[in-house]
Motif scaffolding. Sequence first.
Motif, mmCIF file in Angstrom:
data_model
loop_
_atom_site.group_PDB
_atom_site.id
_atom_site.type_symbol
_atom_site.label_atom_id
_atom_site.label_comp_id
_atom_site.label_asym_id
_atom_site.label_seq_id
_atom_site.Cartn_x
_atom_site.Cartn_y
_atom_site.Cartn_z
ATOM 1 N N VAL A 40 -4.922 73.439 108.188
ATOM 2 C CA VAL A 40 -5.338 72.836 109.455
ATOM 3 C C VAL A 40 -4.649 73.519 110.638
ATOM 4 O O VAL A 40 -5.218 73.601 111.738
ATOM 5 N N LYS A 41 -3.456 74.065 110.431
ATOM 6 C CA LYS A 41 -2.776 74.774 111.508
ATOM 7 C C LYS A 41 -3.469 76.099 111.819
ATOM 8 O O LYS A 41 -3.394 76.592 112.956
ATOM 9 N N GLN A 42 -4.134 76.669 110.825
ATOM 10 C CA GLN A 42 -4.892 77.888 111.070
ATOM 11 C C GLN A 42 -6.207 77.587 111.793
ATOM 12 O O GLN A 42 -6.662 78.371 112.624
ATOM 13 N N ILE A 43 -6.793 76.444 111.478
ATOM 14 C CA ILE A 43 -8.058 76.067 112.122
ATOM 15 C C ILE A 43 -7.825 75.621 113.557
ATOM 16 O O ILE A 43 -8.625 75.924 114.452
ATOM 17 N N HIS A 44 -6.734 74.907 113.792
ATOM 18 C CA HIS A 44 -6.399 74.396 115.130
ATOM 19 C C HIS A 44 -4.990 74.846 115.505
ATOM 20 O O HIS A 44 -4.056 74.027 115.588
ATOM 21 N N PRO A 45 -4.803 76.130 115.769
ATOM 22 C CA PRO A 45 -3.441 76.633 116.023
ATOM 23 C C PRO A 45 -2.804 76.113 117.298
ATOM 24 O O PRO A 45 -1.575 76.167 117.433
ATOM 25 N N HIS A 46 -3.605 75.607 118.239
ATOM 26 C CA HIS A 46 -3.065 75.178 119.521
ATOM 27 C C HIS A 46 -2.904 73.659 119.621
ATOM 28 O O HIS A 46 -2.550 73.150 120.694
ATOM 29 N N LEU A 47 -3.174 72.945 118.513
ATOM 30 C CA LEU A 47 -3.037 71.497 118.498
ATOM 31 C C LEU A 47 -1.975 71.082 117.488
ATOM 32 O O LEU A 47 -1.802 71.730 116.458
ATOM 33 N N ASP A 48 -1.295 69.995 117.797
ATOM 34 C CA ASP A 48 -0.286 69.442 116.882
ATOM 35 C C ASP A 48 -1.001 68.485 115.928
ATOM 36 O O ASP A 48 -0.989 67.269 116.116
ATOM 37 N N MET A 49 -1.634 69.054 114.895
ATOM 38 C CA MET A 49 -2.437 68.264 113.966
ATOM 39 C C MET A 49 -1.540 67.654 112.892
ATOM 40 O O MET A 49 -0.729 68.348 112.264
ATOM 41 N N VAL A 50 -1.696 66.336 112.686
ATOM 42 C CA VAL A 50 -0.910 65.625 111.677
ATOM 43 C C VAL A 50 -1.853 64.799 110.806
ATOM 44 O O VAL A 50 -2.985 64.508 111.181
ATOM 45 N N LYS A 51 -1.352 64.420 109.666
ATOM 46 C CA LYS A 51 -2.145 63.598 108.739
ATOM 47 C C LYS A 51 -2.451 62.251 109.369
ATOM 48 O O LYS A 51 -1.563 61.559 109.863
ATOM 49 N N ASP A 52 -3.728 61.895 109.356
ATOM 50 C CA ASP A 52 -4.157 60.597 109.870
ATOM 51 C C ASP A 52 -4.330 59.609 108.723
ATOM 52 O O ASP A 52 -3.810 58.496 108.757
ATOM 53 N N TYR A 53 -5.061 59.997 107.693
ATOM 54 C CA TYR A 53 -5.266 59.106 106.548
ATOM 55 C C TYR A 53 -5.660 59.917 105.326
ATOM 56 O O TYR A 53 -6.049 61.083 105.423
ATOM 57 N N ASP A 54 -5.542 59.283 104.165
ATOM 58 C CA ASP A 54 -6.086 59.860 102.942
ATOM 59 C C ASP A 54 -6.900 58.796 102.220
ATOM 60 O O ASP A 54 -6.832 57.603 102.542
ATOM 61 N N GLN A 55 -7.679 59.246 101.242
ATOM 62 C CA GLN A 55 -8.682 58.368 100.644
ATOM 63 C C GLN A 55 -9.083 58.929 99.278
ATOM 64 O O GLN A 55 -9.293 60.130 99.121
ATOM 65 N N LEU A 56 -9.173 58.061 98.281
ATOM 66 C CA LEU A 56 -9.699 58.424 96.971
ATOM 67 C C LEU A 56 -11.031 57.728 96.763
ATOM 68 O O LEU A 56 -11.153 56.516 97.000
ATOM 69 N N LEU A 57 -12.036 58.472 96.334
ATOM 70 C CA LEU A 57 -13.381 57.935 96.135
ATOM 71 C C LEU A 57 -13.857 58.232 94.717
ATOM 72 O O LEU A 57 -13.559 59.290 94.170
ATOM 73 N N ASN A 58 -14.594 57.296 94.155
ATOM 74 C CA ASN A 58 -15.219 57.520 92.856
ATOM 75 C C ASN A 58 -16.605 56.903 92.836
ATOM 76 O O ASN A 58 -16.748 55.688 92.980
ATOM 77 N N LYS A 59 -17.626 57.754 92.690
ATOM 78 C CA LYS A 59 -18.978 57.266 92.440
ATOM 79 C C LYS A 59 -19.128 57.107 90.930
ATOM 80 O O LYS A 59 -19.096 58.089 90.187
ATOM 81 N N ARG A 60 -19.276 55.892 90.491
ATOM 82 C CA ARG A 60 -19.316 55.624 89.062
ATOM 83 C C ARG A 60 -20.598 56.171 88.426
ATOM 84 O O ARG A 60 -21.643 56.258 89.091
ATOM 85 N N PRO A 61 -20.511 56.536 87.146
ATOM 86 C CA PRO A 61 -21.679 57.128 86.471
ATOM 87 C C PRO A 61 -22.884 56.191 86.469
ATOM 88 O O PRO A 61 -22.754 54.972 86.300
ATOM 89 N N GLY A 62 -24.047 56.779 86.674
ATOM 90 C CA GLY A 62 -25.293 56.035 86.571
ATOM 91 C C GLY A 62 -25.515 55.017 87.666
ATOM 92 O O GLY A 62 -26.353 54.122 87.521
#
Length: 223
Positions: A40-62
């Motif tokens: 993310v520092k390479q994508i936005h080198p001029h911004l102080d980018m920090v982690k906002d949130y994380d998330q785990l997702l699972n679409k169950r089979p069928g």
Amino acid sequence: MSKPFGIPFEDWSIVNCMLPTRYYPPFQNNIFERITSKIVKQIHPHLDMVKDYDQLLNKRPGKSDAVFAWHQDMGYWPSPEVLGVTETDTCTFSLAIDDSTDENGCLRYVPGSQILRTLRQHTPLSGSRDDGHALKLEVDESKGDVIKLAPCKRGSITIHDEWVVHGSSGNMCKDRQRRTYVLAYRPRDVVDAERRLGFTHSHNDNVNWDTFVDTHDNKRASF
């Protein structure tokens, strides 16, 4: 995400675990977090980018109804006006834990929908946001929208911003899950402003979600 509140766990089509590193601290500073914090520092080198949130997702089979309706991430979040900021840049990384294909509900998106940085009209998926937080918007190919798929091999990632229109279909595979780990980064002043409002992206946040929707209404483009 795809059904109203109160559905028994055994009937869930999507398992949506918000903020796993908050609720399971040993998962903090995992390898994906360390790698994406560099990207993310390479994508936005001029911004102080920090982690906002994380998330785990699972679409169950069928689960054909394991659908994420078309939306823009900004539709779910406090607007710049509410936060008192001018910058909303977001970099969301999605890691495919399983091969993500059309059959098990890979990401789909509308190319170029992020260019104008304008929020389209969103409506609650479940009738009202008291019944469920999920939102939806209309994608109309007759008005120029083009739909593309973003299949992703296990161990690969997709990256998107806060304005791109995206969603995904259900999991039609009877014997395959579609699991994803998501990490999102935003400028530090944006994250700090969210936290001052009590907004952490958790379903347990004690905030008025409709306030954010109402704030956006005057800024939305009709489509």
